[in-house]
Scaffold this motif. Sequence first.
Motif, PDB file in Angstrom:
ATOM      1  N   GLY A 201      -4.987 -13.441 -15.031  1.00 53.27           N
ATOM      2  CA  GLY A 201      -5.704 -14.046 -13.905  1.00 53.27           C
ATOM      3  C   GLY A 201      -4.783 -14.529 -12.805  1.00 53.27           C
ATOM      4  N   ALA A 202      -3.721 -15.277 -13.150  1.00 45.01           N
ATOM      5  CA  ALA A 202      -2.803 -15.794 -12.142  1.00 45.01           C
ATOM      6  C   ALA A 202      -2.075 -14.664 -11.431  1.00 45.01           C
ATOM      7  N   ALA A 203      -1.657 -13.654 -12.179  1.00 45.97           N
ATOM      8  CA  ALA A 203      -0.976 -12.525 -11.561  1.00 45.97           C
ATOM      9  C   ALA A 203      -1.913 -11.749 -10.640  1.00 45.97           C
ATOM     10  N   GLY A 204      -3.186 -11.669 -11.020  1.00 46.67           N
ATOM     11  CA  GLY A 204      -4.156 -10.977 -10.162  1.00 46.67           C
ATOM     12  C   GLY A 204      -4.354 -11.695  -8.838  1.00 46.67           C
ATOM     13  N   ARG A 205      -4.430 -13.032  -8.886  1.00 49.63           N
ATOM     14  CA  ARG A 205      -4.554 -13.792  -7.642  1.00 49.63           C
ATOM     15  C   ARG A 205      -3.302 -13.635  -6.786  1.00 49.63           C
ATOM     16  N   ARG A 206      -2.158 -13.557  -7.439  1.00 53.93           N
ATOM     17  CA  ARG A 206      -0.913 -13.383  -6.689  1.00 53.93           C
ATOM     18  C   ARG A 206      -0.880 -12.008  -6.018  1.00 53.93           C
ATOM     19  N   ARG A 207      -1.354 -10.990  -6.722  1.00 60.03           N
ATOM     20  CA  ARG A 207      -1.431  -9.655  -6.110  1.00 60.03           C
ATOM     21  C   ARG A 207      -2.393  -9.655  -4.936  1.00 60.03           C
ATOM     22  N   GLY A 208      -3.487 -10.397  -5.042  1.00 58.16           N
ATOM     23  CA  GLY A 208      -4.430 -10.471  -3.932  1.00 58.16           C
ATOM     24  C   GLY A 208      -3.809 -11.114  -2.705  1.00 58.16           C
ATOM     25  N   ARG A 209      -3.053 -12.209  -2.922  1.00 65.77           N
ATOM     26  CA  ARG A 209      -2.370 -12.847  -1.793  1.00 65.77           C
ATOM     27  C   ARG A 209      -1.353 -11.903  -1.162  1.00 65.77           C
ATOM     28  N   LEU A 210      -0.659 -11.146  -2.010  1.00 65.98           N
ATOM     29  CA  LEU A 210       0.340 -10.210  -1.490  1.00 65.98           C
ATOM     30  C   LEU A 210      -0.330  -9.100  -0.684  1.00 65.98           C
ATOM     31  N   ALA A 211      -1.427  -8.579  -1.183  1.00 65.27           N
ATOM     32  CA  ALA A 211      -2.123  -7.503  -0.461  1.00 65.27           C
ATOM     33  C   ALA A 211      -2.639  -7.995   0.886  1.00 65.27           C
ATOM     34  N   ARG A 212      -3.194  -9.208   0.922  1.00 70.02           N
ATOM     35  CA  ARG A 212      -3.694  -9.743   2.188  1.00 70.02           C
ATOM     36  C   ARG A 212      -2.555  -9.979   3.178  1.00 70.02           C
ATOM     37  N   ALA A 213      -1.425 -10.496   2.690  1.00 71.61           N
ATOM     38  CA  ALA A 213      -0.284 -10.729   3.575  1.00 71.61           C
ATOM     39  C   ALA A 213       0.265  -9.407   4.122  1.00 71.61           C
ATOM     40  N   ILE A 214       0.277  -8.366   3.289  1.00 71.16           N
ATOM     41  CA  ILE A 214       0.739  -7.052   3.762  1.00 71.16           C
ATOM     42  C   ILE A 214      -0.178  -6.522   4.856  1.00 71.16           C
ATOM     43  N   ASP A 215      -1.491  -6.643   4.661  1.00 69.80           N
ATOM     44  CA  ASP A 215      -2.433  -6.181   5.685  1.00 69.80           C
ATOM     45  C   ASP A 215      -2.243  -6.958   6.985  1.00 69.80           C
ATOM     46  N   ASP A 216      -2.064  -8.274   6.871  1.00 74.18           N
ATOM     47  CA  ASP A 216      -1.875  -9.091   8.073  1.00 74.18           C
ATOM     48  C   ASP A 216      -0.594  -8.684   8.809  1.00 74.18           C
ATOM     49  N   LEU A 217       0.473  -8.430   8.066  1.00 72.89           N
ATOM     50  CA  LEU A 217       1.727  -8.065   8.722  1.00 72.89           C
ATOM     51  C   LEU A 217       1.639  -6.683   9.369  1.00 72.89           C
ATOM     52  N   GLU A 218       0.917  -5.762   8.753  1.00 73.92           N
ATOM     53  CA  GLU A 218       0.734  -4.439   9.360  1.00 73.92           C
ATOM     54  C   GLU A 218       0.014  -4.563  10.701  1.00 73.92           C
ATOM     55  N   ASP A 219      -1.077  -5.339  10.737  1.00 76.12           N
ATOM     56  CA  ASP A 219      -1.799  -5.541  12.004  1.00 76.12           C
ATOM     57  C   ASP A 219      -0.906  -6.233  13.026  1.00 76.12           C
TER      58      ASP A 219
END
Length: 272
Positions: A201-219
Amino acid sequence: MFLKFRYRLGYESLCREVSDSITWRRFCRIPLDGSVPHPTTLMKLTTRCGAAAVDGLNEALLAKATEAKVLRTTKLRADTTVVPSNVSYPTDSGLLAKAIRRIAVTGKRIQAAGGATRTRVRDRSRAAGRRAHAIGFKLRSRSAAGRDEALAAVRRTTGELADLAETAATDAERLLANAKHALRRARAKATALKGTGAHDGAAGRRRGRLARAIDDLEDLVTATRQITAQTRQRLAGQTPDGATRRVSLHDPDARPIAKGRLGKPVEFGHKA
């Protein structure tokens, strides 16, 4: 059926209104002593005729009204207004400085979420802030003699900000490549753990934060490249196209709109 479409009536309401209105009876060519069709009759006729027949009748009616000069279809008048966006007054230097700061912050978010932790990211926010403050100081100069010199210094400093933004965007692209690689590894590991029935569960939330940050940086990198390009264009003596000009980092659809108002000659937002 035109009255039904025009006034958004149901079949029963339509028949009731036509029965009670002399004007609507004349429009529908129904005599005063004649009976109005039942609602189910209209339903069956509409289904039997189909949409193509109804559209054809409407086109024929429009052509006849135009020929009789009941309608004039050669002119159209449209009125527009501006729906302002929640953005501060955009300047090239201000947008570049904000982009550099946000690239640094978003890069730290990516590394805090476990992506590209060994990639060196340089924070250029202070250098961008110094140049932005220098531009503001030069523009506040009241000396008429040094006005041309101040504008030349502003242009030079804006060019330096554009260089900083391009460098920050290049560093961010390298960080993105490494972060995406880390995200793929994390997802592959999660898939393997899922096959064993383990819970992360904790690792999944961390992956979600990482994916959102990657999308934000791409934009953010895309916006920074666009702002840098239009800044270079303005420094070259050309005015960027208002239909595609970027005036905000968080609202990519906002555009500069000149309505000719005395207090606000140019507004920033959307046209409605």
